[in-house]
Motif scaffolding. Structure first.
Motif, mmCIF file in Angstrom:
data_model
loop_
_atom_site.group_PDB
_atom_site.id
_atom_site.type_symbol
_atom_site.label_atom_id
_atom_site.label_comp_id
_atom_site.label_asym_id
_atom_site.label_seq_id
_atom_site.Cartn_x
_atom_site.Cartn_y
_atom_site.Cartn_z
ATOM 1 N N PHE A 1 -49.163 -6.358 18.051
ATOM 2 C CA PHE A 1 -49.412 -7.564 17.761
ATOM 3 C C PHE A 1 -48.561 -8.013 16.470
ATOM 4 C CE2 PHE A 1 -52.074 -6.999 14.188
ATOM 5 C CZ PHE A 1 -52.490 -5.475 14.299
ATOM 6 N N GLY A 2 -48.241 -9.524 16.103
ATOM 7 C CA GLY A 2 -47.492 -9.797 15.134
ATOM 8 C C GLY A 2 -47.609 -9.168 13.769
ATOM 9 N N GLN A 3 -48.860 -9.035 13.252
ATOM 10 C CA GLN A 3 -48.726 -8.720 12.030
ATOM 11 C C GLN A 3 -48.470 -7.157 11.996
ATOM 12 O OE1 GLN A 3 -49.178 -10.212 8.767
ATOM 13 N NE2 GLN A 3 -49.109 -12.011 9.995
ATOM 14 N N TRP A 4 -48.835 -6.375 12.798
ATOM 15 C CA TRP A 4 -48.425 -5.023 13.040
ATOM 16 C C TRP A 4 -46.994 -4.677 12.732
ATOM 17 C CZ3 TRP A 4 -45.644 -2.285 16.638
ATOM 18 C CH2 TRP A 4 -45.949 -0.681 16.227
ATOM 19 N N VAL A 5 -46.166 -5.757 13.619
ATOM 20 C CA VAL A 5 -44.919 -5.717 13.502
ATOM 21 C C VAL A 5 -44.287 -5.776 12.218
ATOM 22 C CG1 VAL A 5 -42.529 -6.448 14.644
ATOM 23 C CG2 VAL A 5 -44.471 -6.218 16.198
ATOM 24 N N ILE A 6 -44.752 -6.975 11.775
ATOM 25 C CA ILE A 6 -44.344 -7.495 10.485
ATOM 26 C C ILE A 6 -44.568 -6.200 9.302
ATOM 27 C CG2 ILE A 6 -44.791 -8.946 8.360
ATOM 28 C CD1 ILE A 6 -45.259 -11.251 10.420
ATOM 29 N N ARG A 7 -45.749 -5.731 9.504
ATOM 30 C CA ARG A 7 -45.803 -4.585 8.516
ATOM 31 C C ARG A 7 -45.181 -3.423 8.783
ATOM 32 N NH1 ARG A 7 -51.676 -5.759 9.280
ATOM 33 N NH2 ARG A 7 -51.803 -3.968 10.773
ATOM 34 N N GLU A 8 -45.160 -2.977 9.888
ATOM 35 C CA GLU A 8 -44.096 -1.785 10.489
ATOM 36 C C GLU A 8 -42.579 -2.218 9.615
ATOM 37 O OE1 GLU A 8 -44.308 1.363 11.783
ATOM 38 O OE2 GLU A 8 -46.364 0.871 11.062
ATOM 39 N N ARG B 1 -42.536 -1.831 5.970
ATOM 40 C CA ARG B 1 -42.720 -0.475 5.801
ATOM 41 C C ARG B 1 -41.335 0.231 5.783
ATOM 42 N NH1 ARG B 1 -44.390 4.367 7.897
ATOM 43 N NH2 ARG B 1 -44.617 3.749 9.860
ATOM 44 N N HIS B 2 -40.207 -0.126 6.725
ATOM 45 C CA HIS B 2 -38.918 0.364 6.577
ATOM 46 C C HIS B 2 -38.195 -0.407 5.960
ATOM 47 C CE1 HIS B 2 -39.950 3.686 9.788
ATOM 48 N NE2 HIS B 2 -40.783 2.750 9.913
ATOM 49 N N GLY B 3 -38.511 -1.365 4.941
ATOM 50 C CA GLY B 3 -37.658 -2.064 4.325
ATOM 51 C C GLY B 3 -36.910 -3.322 4.568
ATOM 52 N N TYR B 4 -37.661 -3.871 5.963
ATOM 53 C CA TYR B 4 -36.850 -4.954 6.505
ATOM 54 C C TYR B 4 -38.087 -6.062 6.378
ATOM 55 C CZ TYR B 4 -33.528 -1.670 8.373
ATOM 56 O OH TYR B 4 -32.721 -0.589 8.388
ATOM 57 N N GLU B 5 -37.651 -7.573 6.365
ATOM 58 C CA GLU B 5 -38.411 -8.562 6.479
ATOM 59 C C GLU B 5 -38.235 -9.333 7.557
ATOM 60 O OE1 GLU B 5 -40.848 -9.577 4.257
ATOM 61 O OE2 GLU B 5 -40.820 -7.764 3.055
ATOM 62 N N VAL B 6 -39.017 -9.655 8.187
ATOM 63 C CA VAL B 6 -39.038 -10.540 9.433
ATOM 64 C C VAL B 6 -40.502 -11.674 9.155
ATOM 65 C CG1 VAL B 6 -40.297 -9.306 11.111
ATOM 66 C CG2 VAL B 6 -38.710 -11.044 11.890
ATOM 67 N N SER B 7 -39.670 -12.819 9.226
ATOM 68 C CA SER B 7 -40.716 -14.028 9.042
ATOM 69 C C SER B 7 -41.537 -14.442 10.332
ATOM 70 C CB SER B 7 -40.080 -15.049 8.345
ATOM 71 O OG SER B 7 -39.218 -15.907 9.132
ATOM 72 N N PRO B 8 -42.724 -14.825 10.192
ATOM 73 C CA PRO B 8 -43.534 -15.146 11.194
ATOM 74 C C PRO B 8 -42.802 -16.470 12.113
ATOM 75 C CG PRO B 8 -44.789 -15.744 9.064
ATOM 76 C CD PRO B 8 -43.303 -15.305 8.775
ATOM 77 N N GLY B 9 -41.796 -17.064 11.682
ATOM 78 C CA GLY B 9 -41.124 -18.099 12.198
ATOM 79 C C GLY B 9 -40.238 -17.430 13.241
#
Lengths: 108, 108
Positions: B27-34, B37-45
């Motif tokens: 799910f979305g937040q899980w991907v964002i957190r993962e 954790r590895h130093g990358y940012e992806v926004s909800p949009g």
DNA sequence: GCCTCCTATTATGTAATCCGTAGTCGGATT
DNA sequence: AATCCGACTACGGATTACATAATAGGAGGC
């Protein structure tokens, strides 16, 4: 199922382009032919802007024979900066391969 | 040099998402957190429409707990069709790895 | 000289994707 | 009841992708 892959393959092709630009000169029609040879189609409207962007970003260096008109072949080769990018990408491909193909769990 | 990779990494992350959806719920937040954790940012949009498209295309199956309101967690898992896509992608990653990382010349 | 074919890139308009920021909603905590 | 937290939604602008049509020089044929 073929256009399934398109979204992903385009990224892969970009990496291929950098890879080849490392050792030879690359130009639009060559890429188009190579891909066709492998059963894929990429249209000029996709490819040329793409090469152009890579040049803008300083990954590729453009060389065009002088005095050969506006439709002359444009040959690109990898810049030092592009080499850096390619090196990073190779690492990323390595990781992707390990995790997704070989199944080594580095977590995400 | 970090946003250099962005264009490519997003494709890689998509593959990762399919890969993980094979064995667990994603799910979305899980991907964002993962990714964070590895130093990358992806926004909800970026991420949510992406997951949504994967569902539209029939690669992921959505399951949301009933009666939990409009902001409830949306869990996705791989469909049979998605499994097919993933299999193809694994082959493509294998090829990419061979040619670009290992340097085996399969041409282009 | 002119017509045609071939190699290449350019032009153009639309659709799809990407991106960040701000907003919304329900549940748990205090 | 007020606040915080986990999650997703809304939205508007920028970038990228795409197919198709147009352009331009060069090589051959006649």
């Amino acid at each position: 199922m073929r256009d399934v892959e398109r979204e992903f393959l385009l990224s892969f092709w970009k990496i291929h382009i950098l890879h080849h630009a490392e050792t030879r000169h690359v130009f639009g029609q060559w890429v188009i032919r190579e891909l066709r040879r492998h059963g894929y189609e990429v249209s000029p409207g996709t490819l040329y802007p793409l090469l152009s962007r890579m040049e803008e970003r300083g990954w590729l260096k453009l060389k065009v024979a002088p005095d050969t008109g506006p439709r002359a072949r444009k040959e690109y080769s990898l810049t030092k900066r592009g080499k850096g990018v390619l090196t990073l990408l190779r690492e990323q491909v390595e990781e992707l391969h390990c995790e997704v193909v070989l199944g080594k769990e580095n977590e995400l």
